[in-house]
Design a protein around this motif. Structure first.
Motif, PDB file in Angstrom:
ATOM      1  N   ARG A  20       0.826  -1.209   0.000  1.00 48.97           N
ATOM      2  CA  ARG A  20       0.000   0.000   0.000  1.00 48.97           C
ATOM      3  C   ARG A  20       0.860   1.259   0.000  1.00 48.97           C
ATOM      4  NH1 ARG A  20      -4.312  -2.220   4.556  1.00 48.97           N
ATOM      5  NH2 ARG A  20      -5.715  -3.280   3.077  1.00 48.97           N
ATOM      6  N   LEU A  21       1.956   1.238   0.754  1.00 46.70           N
ATOM      7  CA  LEU A  21       2.859   2.388   0.764  1.00 46.70           C
ATOM      8  C   LEU A  21       3.452   2.628  -0.624  1.00 46.70           C
ATOM      9  CD1 LEU A  21       4.902   2.095   4.100  1.00 46.70           C
ATOM     10  CD2 LEU A  21       3.228   3.847   3.479  1.00 46.70           C
ATOM     11  N   ARG A  22       3.867   1.546  -1.269  1.00 43.17           N
ATOM     12  CA  ARG A  22       4.444   1.678  -2.615  1.00 43.17           C
ATOM     13  C   ARG A  22       3.418   2.239  -3.593  1.00 43.17           C
ATOM     14  NH1 ARG A  22       3.926  -1.403  -6.853  1.00 43.17           N
ATOM     15  NH2 ARG A  22       3.204  -3.273  -5.727  1.00 43.17           N
ATOM     16  N   GLU A  23       2.198   1.725  -3.533  1.00 42.51           N
ATOM     17  CA  GLU A  23       1.172   2.183  -4.466  1.00 42.51           C
ATOM     18  C   GLU A  23       0.795   3.639  -4.199  1.00 42.51           C
ATOM     19  OE1 GLU A  23      -1.849  -0.738  -3.854  1.00 42.51           O
ATOM     20  OE2 GLU A  23      -0.982  -2.167  -5.290  1.00 42.51           O
ATOM     21  N   ARG A  24       0.759   4.051  -2.919  1.00 40.27           N
ATOM     22  CA  ARG A  24       0.469   5.461  -2.617  1.00 40.27           C
ATOM     23  C   ARG A  24       1.568   6.364  -3.148  1.00 40.27           C
ATOM     24  NH1 ARG A  24      -1.106   3.653   3.205  1.00 40.27           N
ATOM     25  NH2 ARG A  24      -3.350   3.341   3.014  1.00 40.27           N
ATOM     26  N   ALA A  25       2.797   5.818  -3.179  1.00 38.50           N
ATOM     27  CA  ALA A  25       3.923   6.604  -3.700  1.00 38.50           C
ATOM     28  C   ALA A  25       3.929   6.629  -5.223  1.00 38.50           C
ATOM     29  CB  ALA A  25       5.234   6.020  -3.184  1.00 38.50           C
ATOM     30  N   GLY A  26       3.037   5.847  -5.848  1.00 36.88           N
ATOM     31  CA  GLY A  26       2.950   5.826  -7.305  1.00 36.88           C
ATOM     32  C   GLY A  26       4.097   5.103  -7.969  1.00 36.88           C
ATOM     33  N   LEU A  27       4.683   4.129  -7.277  1.00 38.81           N
ATOM     34  CA  LEU A  27       5.822   3.400  -7.822  1.00 38.81           C
ATOM     35  C   LEU A  27       5.425   1.988  -8.236  1.00 38.81           C
ATOM     36  CD1 LEU A  27       8.593   4.341  -5.216  1.00 38.81           C
ATOM     37  CD2 LEU A  27       8.247   5.332  -7.490  1.00 38.81           C
ATOM     38  N   SER A  28       5.981   1.514  -9.330  1.00 38.64           N
ATOM     39  CA  SER A  28       5.818   0.126  -9.731  1.00 38.64           C
ATOM     40  C   SER A  28       6.801  -0.719  -8.920  1.00 38.64           C
ATOM     41  CB  SER A  28       6.094  -0.045 -11.217  1.00 38.64           C
ATOM     42  OG  SER A  28       7.470   0.209 -11.486  1.00 38.64           O
ATOM     43  N   SER A  29       6.621  -2.040  -8.942  1.00 35.99           N
ATOM     44  CA  SER A  29       7.558  -2.907  -8.242  1.00 35.99           C
ATOM     45  C   SER A  29       8.955  -2.802  -8.852  1.00 35.99           C
ATOM     46  CB  SER A  29       7.062  -4.361  -8.271  1.00 35.99           C
ATOM     47  OG  SER A  29       6.890  -4.797  -9.608  1.00 35.99           O
ATOM     48  N   THR A  30       9.030  -2.549 -10.150  1.00 35.55           N
ATOM     49  CA  THR A  30      10.329  -2.381 -10.805  1.00 35.55           C
ATOM     50  C   THR A  30      11.035  -1.127 -10.310  1.00 35.55           C
ATOM     51  OG1 THR A  30       9.556  -3.525 -12.804  1.00 35.55           O
ATOM     52  CG2 THR A  30      11.500  -2.104 -13.026  1.00 35.55           C
ATOM     53  N   GLU A  31      10.287  -0.025 -10.201  1.00 39.58           N
ATOM     54  CA  GLU A  31      10.870   1.222  -9.714  1.00 39.58           C
ATOM     55  C   GLU A  31      11.277   1.091  -8.248  1.00 39.58           C
ATOM     56  OE1 GLU A  31       8.398   4.447 -12.422  1.00 39.58           O
ATOM     57  OE2 GLU A  31       7.440   3.513 -10.679  1.00 39.58           O
ATOM     58  N   THR A  60      13.920   1.469   5.290  1.00 33.44           N
ATOM     59  CA  THR A  60      14.440   1.929   3.994  1.00 33.44           C
ATOM     60  C   THR A  60      13.321   2.016   2.963  1.00 33.44           C
ATOM     61  OG1 THR A  60      16.627   0.969   4.421  1.00 33.44           O
ATOM     62  CG2 THR A  60      16.053   1.403   2.123  1.00 33.44           C
ATOM     63  N   LEU A  61      12.493   0.992   2.927  1.00 36.61           N
ATOM     64  CA  LEU A  61      11.368   1.018   1.995  1.00 36.61           C
ATOM     65  C   LEU A  61      10.427   2.176   2.298  1.00 36.61           C
ATOM     66  CD1 LEU A  61      10.610  -2.809   1.818  1.00 36.61           C
ATOM     67  CD2 LEU A  61      11.335  -1.378  -0.101  1.00 36.61           C
ATOM     68  N   ALA A  62      10.122   2.386   3.575  1.00 35.57           N
ATOM     69  CA  ALA A  62       9.230   3.483   3.958  1.00 35.57           C
ATOM     70  C   ALA A  62       9.810   4.823   3.539  1.00 35.57           C
ATOM     71  CB  ALA A  62       8.973   3.446   5.462  1.00 35.57           C
ATOM     72  N   ALA A  63      11.125   4.987   3.702  1.00 33.28           N
ATOM     73  CA  ALA A  63      11.773   6.236   3.275  1.00 33.28           C
ATOM     74  C   ALA A  63      11.714   6.368   1.752  1.00 33.28           C
ATOM     75  CB  ALA A  63      13.227   6.247   3.758  1.00 33.28           C
ATOM     76  N   ASN A  64      11.942   5.260   1.040  1.00 36.12           N
ATOM     77  CA  ASN A  64      11.855   5.305  -0.431  1.00 36.12           C
ATOM     78  C   ASN A  64      10.456   5.676  -0.893  1.00 36.12           C
ATOM     79  OD1 ASN A  64      14.507   4.517  -0.566  1.00 36.12           O
ATOM     80  ND2 ASN A  64      14.080   2.372  -1.073  1.00 36.12           N
ATOM     81  N   TYR A  65       9.457   5.329  -0.084  1.00 35.66           N
ATOM     82  CA  TYR A  65       8.074   5.611  -0.438  1.00 35.66           C
ATOM     83  C   TYR A  65       7.575   6.931   0.154  1.00 35.66           C
ATOM     84  CZ  TYR A  65       8.163   0.584  -1.552  1.00 35.66           C
ATOM     85  OH  TYR A  65       8.483  -0.662  -2.052  1.00 35.66           O
ATOM     86  N   SER A  66       8.488   7.685   0.756  1.00 36.10           N
ATOM     87  CA  SER A  66       8.181   9.028   1.301  1.00 36.10           C
ATOM     88  C   SER A  66       7.110   8.989   2.380  1.00 36.10           C
ATOM     89  CB  SER A  66       7.750   9.980   0.173  1.00 36.10           C
ATOM     90  OG  SER A  66       8.759  10.081  -0.810  1.00 36.10           O
ATOM     91  N   CYS A  67       7.129   7.962   3.218  1.00 28.39           N
ATOM     92  CA  CYS A  67       6.177   7.870   4.322  1.00 28.39           C
ATOM     93  C   CYS A  67       6.709   8.670   5.504  1.00 28.39           C
ATOM     94  CB  CYS A  67       5.970   6.412   4.739  1.00 28.39           C
ATOM     95  SG  CYS A  67       4.824   6.218   6.126  1.00 28.39           S
ATOM     96  N   ALA A  68       5.976   9.691   5.926  1.00 24.60           N
ATOM     97  CA  ALA A  68       6.415  10.571   7.008  1.00 24.60           C
ATOM     98  C   ALA A  68       5.758  10.238   8.347  1.00 24.60           C
ATOM     99  CB  ALA A  68       6.114  12.026   6.638  1.00 24.60           C
ATOM    100  N   ASP A  69       4.914   9.229   8.391  1.00 18.16           N
ATOM    101  CA  ASP A  69       4.223   8.849   9.629  1.00 18.16           C
ATOM    102  C   ASP A  69       5.154   7.954  10.447  1.00 18.16           C
ATOM    103  OD1 ASP A  69       2.593   7.832  11.633  1.00 18.16           O
ATOM    104  OD2 ASP A  69       0.844   7.598  10.335  1.00 18.16           O
ATOM    105  N   GLN A  70       5.916   8.569  11.368  1.00 21.00           N
ATOM    106  CA  GLN A  70       6.949   7.828  12.084  1.00 21.00           C
ATOM    107  C   GLN A  70       6.376   6.754  12.995  1.00 21.00           C
ATOM    108  OE1 GLN A  70      10.282   8.267  11.380  1.00 21.00           O
ATOM    109  NE2 GLN A  70      10.385   6.329  12.492  1.00 21.00           N
ATOM    110  N   ALA A  71       5.259   7.026  13.629  1.00 18.95           N
ATOM    111  CA  ALA A  71       4.650   6.021  14.507  1.00 18.95           C
ATOM    112  C   ALA A  71       4.245   4.792  13.699  1.00 18.95           C
ATOM    113  CB  ALA A  71       3.441   6.609  15.230  1.00 18.95           C
TER     114      ALA A  71
END
Length: 283
Positions: A20-31, A60-71
């Protein structure tokens, strides 16, 4: 990152959240794989819960997906690691997978909310009452499977005890109090046990009495398991065909509202306990 073909429910949920994080970031699995320095197959395996992934990799994945919700990220990192061999795994080969997953869900929950209309909640059943309900299963269960299910149900109740017992709120309709599974003696003992358990500090039992018609009806038991953050909550429904697990945001909101409305139509805990004891006297 190790292969884990028999992934736990917890690891499967972690994979779903990472997808879900990846899809919200608009990234494909390849990207996503390019940013991680891996392959699309690795991303797919992580998201399917087939690999035990480290907390560092989740961050690392969360950072790549620009997730800012630290909790939320911290909670996801806490779901990582190798396969947890809980006591429920002893039943993995002898009971339906959904039943085993319920125990894992309850074990990980920070709080539980339950609503039942026709049977007592599993976490507050006596062994004899549980046995009586399982004997009514269609198709009929063999005696050995009935006993497996009874022992499993009783062992699940361990979450209500110990140094840090899980908070449990139960909404039960008066109809469930009067169903009479197992006959008078079993029903009376069950009602007494329900009233007794309702006095524990971590347990609240409230009853919707006959005559209260304005509430959302659910023919199936509802279990709402709270996670470390609300985004990781889960709803579990018992159906005729097994256990359903729901975790989409709209579904969680729906069942929070259903449970809130049901609780608002119920008697207060003390009044509910009095009603339970009156019904026991009438059995």
């Amino acid at each position: 990152m190790s292969s884990n073909k028999a992934s736990t429910m917890r690891q499967q949920r972690l994979g779903v959240e990472l997808r879900r994080l990846r899809e919200r970031a608009g990234l494909s699995s390849t990207e996503a794989a390019k940013r991680l320095g891996g392959t699309p197959a690795q991303i797919s395996n992580i998201e399917a819960g087939r690999y035990a992934v480290s907390a560092e990799r989740v961050r690392t994945l969360a950072a790549n997906y620009s997730c800012a919700d630290q909790a939320y990220v911290d909670a996801l990192a806490g779901m990582t690691g190798s396969r947890l061999r809980g006591w429920w795994e002893e039943y993995r080969e002898i009971l339906p997978a959904g039943l085993v997953d319920v125990a894992e869900l309850e074990h990980a929950a920070t709080a539980l909310r339950v609503a039942v209309m026709l049977q007592m909640p599993g976490l507050l059943q006596t062994a004899e009452y549980a046995r009586a309900t399982f004997r009514e299963n269609v198709p009929r269960l063999p005696a050995y499977e009935v006993e497996h299910r009874v022992s499993f149900r009783i062992r699940r109740q361990a979450v209500l005890y110990g140094d840090h017992p899980t908070p449990l709120t139960v909404v039960v309709h008066e109809a469930a109090l009067r169903m009479g599974f197992g006959g008078a003696e079993t029903s009376r003992a069950q009602l007494g046990y329900l009233a007794e358990m309702s006095e524990r500090d971590n347990i609240s039992v409230v009853v919707i009495p006959f005559g209260e018609v304005s509430f959302p009806v659910s023919g199936h038991p509802i279990v709402y398991a709270s996670g470390p953050v609300s985004r990781l909550d889960t709803v579990q429904l018992d159906t005729e065909y097994g256990c359903d697990f729901l975790d989409a945001e709209a579904q969680l909101e729906k069942y929070r509202t259903v449970l809130d409305r049901m609780e608002s139509r119920a008697l207060k805990p003390g009044e509910s306990r009095d009603l339970i004891r009156r019904v026991a006297e009438d059995v």
